[in-house]
Design an enzyme around this catalytic site. Structure first.
Site, PDB file in Angstrom:
ATOM      1  N   GLY A  84       0.818  -1.290  -0.078  1.00  0.00           N
ATOM      2  CA  GLY A  84      -0.020   0.091  -0.115  1.00  0.00           C
ATOM      3  C   GLY A  84       0.930   1.235   0.048  1.00  0.00           C
ATOM      4  CB  CYS A  85       0.098   4.712   1.182  1.00  0.00           C
ATOM      5  SG  CYS A  85       0.997   6.383   1.340  1.00  0.00           S
ATOM      6  CG  PHE A  86       5.594   5.084  -0.692  1.00  0.00           C
ATOM      7  CD1 PHE A  86       5.158   6.213  -0.409  1.00  0.00           C
ATOM      8  CD2 PHE A  86       6.592   4.972  -1.804  1.00  0.00           C
ATOM      9  CE1 PHE A  86       5.126   7.489  -1.452  1.00  0.00           C
ATOM     10  CE2 PHE A  86       6.625   6.099  -2.763  1.00  0.00           C
ATOM     11  CZ  PHE A  86       5.607   7.073  -2.584  1.00  0.00           C
TER      12      PHE A  86
ATOM     13  CB  CYS B 167       0.983   3.319   5.593  1.00  0.00           C
ATOM     14  SG  CYS B 167      -0.408   4.280   5.446  1.00  0.00           S
TER      15      CYS B 167
END
EC number: 1.8.4.11
Length: 221
Positions: free
Chosen positions: A52-54, A56
């Site tokens: 997912g979003c890096f 995070c």
């Protein structure tokens, strides 16, 4: 004009099929490639994950004891010098990924894989939470046969435990492209950003509650 429409539709269909086949072929080449093993530097090892979003994922790993640094970037695709904008189209083949620089005398690769699975929804395909698309897909990168075996065994065990298919793909590591400067340490530098407050921090807290034993002292409070 009406007679031309079916011909146009057929041509478009063939074009889409050819594009899909080309992308599938490129992806298969990456999956079949020989892994690149990154040597130790000053006693520190490197591992690579996409989940997912890096923003995070970077924050999750930097809370783990033995992790020196987490760097946001792109990996898993075939495009040279990918950018954030290009990656977001889903056409580069890359996923948002992180490079984990860690001390193998403090934390081992197997534990980093445990952190990986504990910090995400392991059954979500092509994304995490609100972030959807192939650029947000889950990938664990291996650098040698030993790492691949660890990943496969943990993925199989988790699938049996959850009685569900685990979404994470397993790729041989090839190359990591560092993301733009403004992405680095984004959560730390932007604590009041709506995404950080609403998505990233809650995800971090959920992970920390699952694996408190691996956290740095300052992450336990």
């Amino acid at each position: 004009m009406k007679k031309l429409l079916p011909l146009f539709a057929i041509a478009l269909l063939f074009s889409c099929n050819n594009t899909a086949q080309n992308l599938s072929s490129k992806k298969q080449e990456i999956i079949n490639a020989k892994p690149v093993e990154v040597p130790l530097k000053k006693g520190k090892a490197r591992a690579y994950f996409a989940s997912g979003c890096f923003w995070c994922v970077e924050a999750v790993y930097e809370s783990v004891e033995g992790v020196e640094e987490s760097i946001s970037g792109y990996s898993g695709g075939w495009t040279e010098n990918p950018t954030y904008e290009a990656s977001n189209t889903g056409r580069t083949g890359h996923a948002e990924a992180v490079e984990i620089i860690y001390d193998p005398n403090i934390v081992n690769f197997a534990t980093l894989v445990d952190v990986y699975f504990a910090s995400q929804n392991p059954t979500q395909v092509n994304g995490q939470g609100p972030d959807r698309g192939s650029q947000y897909r889950s990938i664990i990168f291996y650098q040698n046969a030993e790492q691949k075996k660890i990943i496969e065994e943990k993925k199989t065990a988790l699938a049996e435990k959850l009685d569900a298919k685990i979404a994470a793909e397993i790729y041989p590591f090839q190359k990591f492209w560092v993301a733009e400067d403004y992405h680095q340490n984004f959560e730390k530098r932007n604590p009041n950003h709506p995404y950080i407050k609403g998505v990233s921090v809650p995800r971090l807290k959920r992970f920390q509650s699952k694996m408190p034993e691996v956290l740095k002292d300052d992450a336990k409070h």
